[in-house]
Design a protein around this motif. Structure first.
Motif, PDB file in Angstrom:
ATOM      1  N   VAL A  54      19.978 -55.990  31.014  1.00  0.00           N
ATOM      2  CA  VAL A  54      19.782 -55.353  29.709  1.00  0.00           C
ATOM      3  C   VAL A  54      18.851 -56.234  28.886  1.00  0.00           C
ATOM      4  N   ILE A  55      17.802 -55.635  28.339  1.00  0.00           N
ATOM      5  CA  ILE A  55      16.860 -56.354  27.474  1.00  0.00           C
ATOM      6  C   ILE A  55      17.027 -55.823  26.062  1.00  0.00           C
ATOM      7  N   LEU A  56      17.350 -56.704  25.135  1.00  0.00           N
ATOM      8  CA  LEU A  56      17.627 -56.308  23.757  1.00  0.00           C
ATOM      9  C   LEU A  56      16.668 -56.981  22.791  1.00  0.00           C
ATOM     10  N   ASP A  57      16.078 -56.181  21.909  1.00  0.00           N
ATOM     11  CA  ASP A  57      15.412 -56.767  20.758  1.00  0.00           C
ATOM     12  C   ASP A  57      16.508 -57.281  19.819  1.00  0.00           C
ATOM     13  N   ARG A  58      16.225 -58.330  19.110  1.00  0.00           N
ATOM     14  CA  ARG A  58      17.262 -58.888  18.233  1.00  0.00           C
ATOM     15  C   ARG A  58      17.475 -58.020  16.992  1.00  0.00           C
ATOM     16  N   MET A  59      16.384 -57.558  16.370  1.00  0.00           N
ATOM     17  CA  MET A  59      16.473 -56.782  15.143  1.00  0.00           C
ATOM     18  C   MET A  59      16.323 -55.304  15.486  1.00  0.00           C
ATOM     19  N   LEU A  60      17.420 -54.559  15.317  1.00  0.00           N
ATOM     20  CA  LEU A  60      17.444 -53.138  15.669  1.00  0.00           C
ATOM     21  C   LEU A  60      18.114 -52.319  14.570  1.00  0.00           C
ATOM     22  N   PRO A  61      17.773 -51.030  14.450  1.00  0.00           N
ATOM     23  CA  PRO A  61      18.518 -50.157  13.534  1.00  0.00           C
ATOM     24  C   PRO A  61      19.948 -49.956  14.036  1.00  0.00           C
ATOM     25  N   SER A  62      20.836 -49.683  13.123  1.00  0.00           N
ATOM     26  CA  SER A  62      22.256 -49.375  13.403  1.00  0.00           C
ATOM     27  C   SER A  62      23.055 -50.609  13.797  1.00  0.00           C
ATOM     28  N   LEU A  63      22.678 -51.227  14.912  1.00  0.00           N
ATOM     29  CA  LEU A  63      23.353 -52.436  15.378  1.00  0.00           C
ATOM     30  C   LEU A  63      22.298 -53.444  15.812  1.00  0.00           C
ATOM     31  N   SER A  64      22.483 -54.689  15.470  1.00  0.00           N
ATOM     32  CA  SER A  64      21.541 -55.714  15.919  1.00  0.00           C
ATOM     33  C   SER A  64      21.789 -56.033  17.387  1.00  0.00           C
ATOM     34  N   GLY A  65      20.825 -56.700  18.005  1.00  0.00           N
ATOM     35  CA  GLY A  65      21.010 -57.136  19.384  1.00  0.00           C
ATOM     36  C   GLY A  65      22.224 -58.031  19.535  1.00  0.00           C
ATOM     37  N   ILE A  66      22.469 -58.888  18.537  1.00  0.00           N
ATOM     38  CA  ILE A  66      23.647 -59.769  18.556  1.00  0.00           C
ATOM     39  C   ILE A  66      24.923 -58.943  18.569  1.00  0.00           C
ATOM     40  N   GLY A  78      29.534 -56.939  31.957  1.00  0.00           N
ATOM     41  CA  GLY A  78      29.019 -58.252  32.337  1.00  0.00           C
ATOM     42  C   GLY A  78      27.565 -58.288  32.729  1.00  0.00           C
ATOM     43  N   ALA A  79      26.818 -57.189  32.553  1.00  0.00           N
ATOM     44  CA  ALA A  79      25.399 -57.177  32.931  1.00  0.00           C
ATOM     45  C   ALA A  79      24.657 -58.292  32.200  1.00  0.00           C
ATOM     46  N   PRO A  80      23.781 -59.029  32.896  1.00  0.00           N
ATOM     47  CA  PRO A  80      23.033 -60.093  32.222  1.00  0.00           C
ATOM     48  C   PRO A  80      22.136 -59.529  31.134  1.00  0.00           C
ATOM     49  N   VAL A  81      22.033 -60.256  30.028  1.00  0.00           N
ATOM     50  CA  VAL A  81      21.277 -59.797  28.867  1.00  0.00           C
ATOM     51  C   VAL A  81      20.158 -60.787  28.558  1.00  0.00           C
ATOM     52  N   LEU A  82      18.946 -60.253  28.422  1.00  0.00           N
ATOM     53  CA  LEU A  82      17.795 -61.017  27.947  1.00  0.00           C
ATOM     54  C   LEU A  82      17.482 -60.534  26.539  1.00  0.00           C
ATOM     55  N   MET A  83      17.509 -61.464  25.573  1.00  0.00           N
ATOM     56  CA  MET A  83      17.204 -61.093  24.189  1.00  0.00           C
ATOM     57  C   MET A  83      15.775 -61.470  23.858  1.00  0.00           C
TER      58      MET A  83
END
Length: 246
Positions: A54-66, A78-83
């Protein structure tokens, strides 16, 4: 040749141009990419458990990547996450890694580095012990469920405490240095000059030992930390013994 075409990616990025660029890089490397532009949608899709990375941008609408990764880990995903983030200072990386992120890449980045990091996360996840339960003394770790037990009692750990405990369990009985923990648990190749390791080890030790007869996590002064087995008589009680006594 690596079978990168087998890697399934969930990409959560609200910037349309950036999302298209990242997706093009990944698909060009032979990966399958599902896209989401909103934090809440991204969390729903991440919860399916069908993605390799899973690749997440940190700043997102609705919910942040964090927020997304915290909820993922809390739900046992448990899928690995790249922020990905334009916030690349060490404190920002530490915050992300503390929340349960596996790797952190600051924007802007080179396409080759993005692909290499995704492949590295996929390889690490693919090599995980297929046995979902790790046992040491009276400690029990259910890897996929991300749950921890001692003498049959469930211990509620934060996402980072679980990652720390899991690494210690993989090296049970061995001395693990602070540098090893920074590198493998926090994914830092440098010392951020904070007490993040000591604080988290202290919290983990309290959860592992409070209310129990003997210690299981010791400090090896000047070197690091080590999980030690409880006395056999205590370990033999197991979960069934604890349940019958409760």
């Amino acid at each position: 040749m690596e079978q990168s075409d087998q890697i399934s990616i969930l990409l959560v990025e609200d910037d349309a141009a950036a999302r298209a660029n990242i997706a093009a890089i990944l698909t060009g490397a032979g990966m399958a990419v599902e896209q989401a532009e909103d934090g809440a949608v991204g969390l729903t899709r991440a919860g399916s458990g069908t993605h390799d990375v899973v690749i997440l941008d940190r700043m997102l609408p609705s919910l942040s990547g964090i927020d997304i990764v915290k909820r993922m880990r809390g739900a046992g995903v448990g899928a690995p996450v790249l922020m990905l983030s334009a916030l690349g200072r060490s404190e920002h990386r530490v915050e992300g890694l503390e929340s349960g992120v596996d790797d952190y890449l600051a924007k802007p980045f080179e396409p080759d580095e993005l692909v290499a990091r995704v492949r590295a996360l996929w390889r690490r996840a693919s090599r995980r012990n297929p046995d979902p339960v790790l046992l040491f003394g009276d400690l029990e770790c259910h890897v996929k469920a991300r749950t921890v037990w001692r003498q049959g009692r469930h211990l509620a750990l934060s996402p980072k405490e679980f990652e720390l405990f899991l690494y210690l369990m993989h090296h049970a009985g061995e001395v693990v240095t602070r540098e090893m923990l920074l590198r493998h648990v926090w994914k830092l190749s440098f010392d951020p000059q904070t007490n993040v390791v000591d604080v988290n080890v202290g919290r983990l030790r309290r959860k592992l030992e409070e209310g129990f007869d003997g210690p299981v996590l010791e400090t090896v002064w000047g070197t690091g930390y080590r999980l030690i087995a409880a006395a056999p008589a205590v370990a033999a009680t197991g979960r069934a013994g604890a349940a019958s006594g409760g």
